[in-house]
Every structure is written in C-alpha cells, then in structure tokens.
Design a protein around this motif. Sequence first.
Motif, PDB file in Angstrom:
ATOM      1  N   ASP A  52      -8.706   9.768   7.951  1.00  0.00           N
ATOM      2  CA  ASP A  52      -7.940   9.260   6.817  1.00  0.00           C
ATOM      3  C   ASP A  52      -6.592   8.681   7.215  1.00  0.00           C
ATOM      4  O   ASP A  52      -5.733   8.457   6.360  1.00  0.00           O
ATOM      5  CB  ASP A  52      -7.729  10.380   5.790  1.00  0.00           C
ATOM      6  N   ASN A  53      -6.382   8.436   8.488  1.00  0.00           N
ATOM      7  CA  ASN A  53      -5.095   7.902   8.943  1.00  0.00           C
ATOM      8  C   ASN A  53      -5.061   6.387   8.739  1.00  0.00           C
ATOM      9  O   ASN A  53      -5.702   5.635   9.482  1.00  0.00           O
ATOM     10  CB  ASN A  53      -4.869   8.244  10.416  1.00  0.00           C
ATOM     11  N   THR A  54      -4.355   5.956   7.735  1.00  0.00           N
ATOM     12  CA  THR A  54      -4.233   4.525   7.458  1.00  0.00           C
ATOM     13  C   THR A  54      -2.765   4.162   7.302  1.00  0.00           C
ATOM     14  O   THR A  54      -1.954   4.977   6.878  1.00  0.00           O
ATOM     15  CB  THR A  54      -4.998   4.143   6.174  1.00  0.00           C
ATOM     16  N   PRO A  55      -2.390   2.924   7.632  1.00  0.00           N
ATOM     17  CA  PRO A  55      -0.974   2.524   7.577  1.00  0.00           C
ATOM     18  C   PRO A  55      -0.506   2.338   6.137  1.00  0.00           C
ATOM     19  O   PRO A  55      -1.322   2.215   5.211  1.00  0.00           O
ATOM     20  CB  PRO A  55      -0.971   1.192   8.327  1.00  0.00           C
ATOM     21  N   PRO A  56       0.810   2.312   5.912  1.00  0.00           N
ATOM     22  CA  PRO A  56       1.335   2.015   4.572  1.00  0.00           C
ATOM     23  C   PRO A  56       0.816   0.672   4.066  1.00  0.00           C
ATOM     24  O   PRO A  56       0.697  -0.292   4.826  1.00  0.00           O
ATOM     25  CB  PRO A  56       2.850   1.977   4.787  1.00  0.00           C
ATOM     26  N   TYR A  57       0.510   0.618   2.794  1.00  0.00           N
ATOM     27  CA  TYR A  57      -0.141  -0.557   2.215  1.00  0.00           C
ATOM     28  C   TYR A  57       0.699  -1.822   2.355  1.00  0.00           C
ATOM     29  O   TYR A  57       0.165  -2.903   2.616  1.00  0.00           O
ATOM     30  CB  TYR A  57      -0.432  -0.282   0.736  1.00  0.00           C
ATOM     31  N   HIS A  58       2.008  -1.690   2.225  1.00  0.00           N
ATOM     32  CA  HIS A  58       2.842  -2.900   2.225  1.00  0.00           C
ATOM     33  C   HIS A  58       2.834  -3.616   3.575  1.00  0.00           C
ATOM     34  O   HIS A  58       3.086  -4.820   3.638  1.00  0.00           O
ATOM     35  CB  HIS A  58       4.280  -2.562   1.813  1.00  0.00           C
ATOM     36  N   LEU A  59       2.508  -2.905   4.645  1.00  0.00           N
ATOM     37  CA  LEU A  59       2.498  -3.529   5.969  1.00  0.00           C
ATOM     38  C   LEU A  59       1.310  -4.455   6.172  1.00  0.00           C
ATOM     39  O   LEU A  59       1.306  -5.268   7.105  1.00  0.00           O
ATOM     40  CB  LEU A  59       2.501  -2.446   7.058  1.00  0.00           C
ATOM     41  N   PRO A 291       7.704  -3.887  -1.220  1.00  0.00           N
ATOM     42  CA  PRO A 291       8.523  -2.710  -0.921  1.00  0.00           C
ATOM     43  C   PRO A 291       7.672  -1.595  -0.334  1.00  0.00           C
ATOM     44  O   PRO A 291       6.445  -1.615  -0.438  1.00  0.00           O
ATOM     45  CB  PRO A 291       9.078  -2.316  -2.286  1.00  0.00           C
ATOM     46  N   PRO A 292       8.297  -0.602   0.317  1.00  0.00           N
ATOM     47  CA  PRO A 292       7.546   0.505   0.930  1.00  0.00           C
ATOM     48  C   PRO A 292       6.562   1.137  -0.053  1.00  0.00           C
ATOM     49  O   PRO A 292       6.844   1.268  -1.246  1.00  0.00           O
ATOM     50  CB  PRO A 292       8.647   1.485   1.338  1.00  0.00           C
ATOM     51  N   SER A 293       5.391   1.506   0.470  1.00  0.00           N
ATOM     52  CA  SER A 293       4.311   1.958  -0.402  1.00  0.00           C
ATOM     53  C   SER A 293       3.620   3.182   0.169  1.00  0.00           C
ATOM     54  O   SER A 293       3.934   3.659   1.262  1.00  0.00           O
ATOM     55  CB  SER A 293       3.284   0.838  -0.562  1.00  0.00           C
ATOM     56  N   LYS A 294       2.623   3.660  -0.553  1.00  0.00           N
ATOM     57  CA  LYS A 294       1.791   4.769  -0.111  1.00  0.00           C
ATOM     58  C   LYS A 294       0.844   4.312   0.990  1.00  0.00           C
ATOM     59  O   LYS A 294       0.774   3.136   1.335  1.00  0.00           O
ATOM     60  CB  LYS A 294       0.990   5.315  -1.292  1.00  0.00           C
ATOM     61  N   SER A 295       0.072   5.255   1.511  1.00  0.00           N
ATOM     62  CA  SER A 295      -0.954   4.936   2.500  1.00  0.00           C
ATOM     63  C   SER A 295      -1.940   3.935   1.913  1.00  0.00           C
ATOM     64  O   SER A 295      -2.341   4.028   0.752  1.00  0.00           O
ATOM     65  CB  SER A 295      -1.693   6.214   2.905  1.00  0.00           C
ATOM     66  N   ARG A 320       5.667 -10.761 -10.164  1.00  0.00           N
ATOM     67  CA  ARG A 320       5.803 -11.684  -9.034  1.00  0.00           C
ATOM     68  C   ARG A 320       5.236 -11.084  -7.747  1.00  0.00           C
ATOM     69  O   ARG A 320       4.652 -11.790  -6.925  1.00  0.00           O
ATOM     70  CB  ARG A 320       7.270 -12.065  -8.836  1.00  0.00           C
ATOM     71  N   GLN A 321       5.407  -9.782  -7.572  1.00  0.00           N
ATOM     72  CA  GLN A 321       4.849  -9.141  -6.385  1.00  0.00           C
ATOM     73  C   GLN A 321       3.320  -9.206  -6.382  1.00  0.00           C
ATOM     74  O   GLN A 321       2.701  -9.420  -5.340  1.00  0.00           O
ATOM     75  CB  GLN A 321       5.315  -7.688  -6.316  1.00  0.00           C
ATOM     76  N   MET A 322       2.721  -9.040  -7.553  1.00  0.00           N
ATOM     77  CA  MET A 322       1.271  -9.139  -7.658  1.00  0.00           C
ATOM     78  C   MET A 322       0.791 -10.547  -7.317  1.00  0.00           C
ATOM     79  O   MET A 322      -0.183 -10.736  -6.574  1.00  0.00           O
ATOM     80  CB  MET A 322       0.824  -8.766  -9.077  1.00  0.00           C
ATOM     81  N   LEU A 323       1.489 -11.546  -7.834  1.00  0.00           N
ATOM     82  CA  LEU A 323       1.109 -12.929  -7.550  1.00  0.00           C
ATOM     83  C   LEU A 323       1.344 -13.271  -6.085  1.00  0.00           C
ATOM     84  O   LEU A 323       0.541 -13.961  -5.447  1.00  0.00           O
ATOM     85  CB  LEU A 323       1.902 -13.881  -8.444  1.00  0.00           C
ATOM     86  N   ASP A 324       2.445 -12.768  -5.553  1.00  0.00           N
ATOM     87  CA  ASP A 324       2.775 -13.050  -4.165  1.00  0.00           C
ATOM     88  C   ASP A 324       1.733 -12.468  -3.222  1.00  0.00           C
ATOM     89  O   ASP A 324       1.425 -13.047  -2.179  1.00  0.00           O
ATOM     90  CB  ASP A 324       4.161 -12.466  -3.841  1.00  0.00           C
ATOM     91  N   ALA A 325       1.161 -11.326  -3.585  1.00  0.00           N
ATOM     92  CA  ALA A 325       0.135 -10.709  -2.739  1.00  0.00           C
ATOM     93  C   ALA A 325      -1.101 -11.591  -2.619  1.00  0.00           C
ATOM     94  O   ALA A 325      -1.831 -11.523  -1.625  1.00  0.00           O
ATOM     95  CB  ALA A 325      -0.251  -9.337  -3.302  1.00  0.00           C
TER      96      ALA A 325
END
Length: 375
Positions: A52-59, A291-295, A320-325
């Motif tokens: 279950d080791n996964t990086p932070p989502y925002h990365l 911005p920083p997020s969960k796993s 805007r963050q949703m659209l930017d993604a």
Amino acid sequence: MKNIPAVLEYHDRTKHRPSRYAASLGYMDWATQPDPFRRYENAPLIALKFNDNTPPYHLLFEPNLLPEAPLCIESLSQLLRYSLGLAAIKSHGGSEWALRCNASSGNLHPTECYLILPPIAGLNESTSLTHYAPKEHALELLYRYHESIGEDTFLIALSSIIWREAWKYGERCWRYCQLDAGHAAASIRISAAMLGWECTLIAADSSEISALCGLDQCRRYDVHERESPDLLFQIRRGTLNKPPLPFSIESSANRLSHSHHHWPILETIDAATQGSYPSPIRLKQKRRTPPPSKSSGEIVLKRRSAQMMDGSSITMEQFRQMLDASLYCQDTADVHFVLFVHRIEGLEKGLYIYIRDPDELQSLQNALDSCLRMV
C-alpha cells in the motif's frame, strides 16, 4: 475510422430526445445480466501481490518528480491494482457487487485489459500475453512467445465487451463503451504515474490490437460477446519489438449471459469505427502542482459515484484545480469540456466550455452560435 457517415447516423439515431429515449428494452432483464468478470478456461492464473505504499497524489501531476520503479511483479501488481482492480465490495438485500478503481457507466465495466510482458521473475520466464482478472487480482496466462519484445517496457491493450453495456442501454450502449475505455485509459495513466512510469498511447490499427490480443480468434468467444479493440499503450520507456503474428490461443472466454437481445445497429457502428487512428497532437499547456494531498492509493480507492447532493458548494480555486488536473491528459489536445456549472462560489450558474488549448478558442467561437466564456 472507416465510415464517418455511418458514425454520424448512429450518433443522431441514439440521441435522447424530448419526445423519446434512444431504443432499449426499457427494463432490466435480470435473468440475462452479464457476468461482470471475464475469465479464460484452463488458463493458468498467476496471483499478484502488492503493498500500500503510494506517493502523495499531488506529485502525480508534476512530471519527473517521482523515481521510476523497477519492472517487477510487485510494481506490475500495483499498476493494475490502482487502475483496474476492485476498490470495494458492497451488498444490499442479499445481493453483492464490486466497485472498481476505474469509473464505469452503470457499474457495468465493459473494458477488458491485456498485457504483453517481457520475462518477469515470479510471473513468466518468457515474453507472454496475459489477461487481467480483477476479481482475483491475478493475470491469466494466454500465450508464451519465443521472441523478445524488450526488457524494460511492455504493452497494455484495452478492449470492450459491447454486450455488457447493450444489456442495459440497448442501441445507445456503444457510446458508453467509448466513455468507459477513456475512464480505464486515464486510470492506467494515473496508476503508472504513481510508479514514475511513462504511459504512451500508440497509434495502431484496430485490427492490429485485435490480433495482438487474440480477439480475432472468433471461435474463442460467444458470438454475442466478442470484444472490440480500443486502445494500445506502451508502458515505460524502452525499445519495443511487437511480437510476431499470427498465433493461436487455446483458452476460450467464459460465457457472460445464457441469452442475448440482438441490436443490429451495434455491429454497424463497431465496424464503422474500426481502422487506424494517428497519434494525437500533444497538449503543451503547463499545469500547476496541486496543494499537498493524501496518499494517491487512498484517494484512488475512495472513488465513488455521486448518490446524494448535500447542497454545499465549492470555491472557484477548487474548481480551477479540478480543471487544471485535466491538463495531465496530454494525448487529447483537441478535447474540450462542456460543463454544467451549478454551485461554484463566484461563478454564475450556466453552461460553460473549458478550452484546454487556448489556440483553438477562435475556431470554436466560429463553430458555435453563441460566444464562449473562459473558466
């Protein structure tokens, strides 16, 4: 695409209109509900293990920030787990159903996944064609090759079982097969990014995808449950040699329903859309790192459909963050979003178009009757 007039005719025929819905049974024939899981008879099943080791989502949204994981059975397992695997099992009134990590219209999941893999310790000793079985989180070994495709790269092919959607949606179902193939493709891309892997859409003829996966070997499938080729991806950088064709697979696909309702228009639209699709022009827009997020694994496993709306709103910045993604999907530069805006602070309710490539704003304004509002 072989027959554009037939595609346009299908599009018009299967529209919902104020006076009628598109043609379907109009009810759920529970006696013929398709098996949600494709399996291949007598194919060796290779279990996959993961952590279950996964990086932070925002990365995931910033290129080259994450190290590249090695190509091993654990990494491959994680790729499939967080893209096409099961996220949860739900039950109600004696019935039980699975939720998967990739979104699906009606939770029908017509999309199937095939992998052409190099030798991987604990998995295979030679290049192999496999099918992903999400219920067991395992790979079904369908064929072994004598030739090598390369050491550090592999192929993923997606296909659609059109019957799975036709059972519920009738003639309109081909639309949802395409929608779900896009959901699956995006899920694979996100899951690959969690491993620091590159995911590249390959320009390929649909007949080539079919031949690579053995989908053209019709004896292996019920005539009403054959699979239509969708997309082909190369995962990880590296020199790739496609395996030789033709070849023969012994394993036959399980039958999903004991009887079927025939919709002739589906054969027409499927044949009309076969052919070669060129590589799309890649989007060059820059994204902002969220911005920083969960796993990322935790976020993926909590994907759900909206069941109730609580009346709350979101801020303009969140919107805007949703659209930017969406700029993460660089292989679809010519795709823009039509959005029904309802509860966004500081933004008037209404219909908007999000222009993912500003260079195309003028051509869209010329093509539409009313002016556009940038969001």
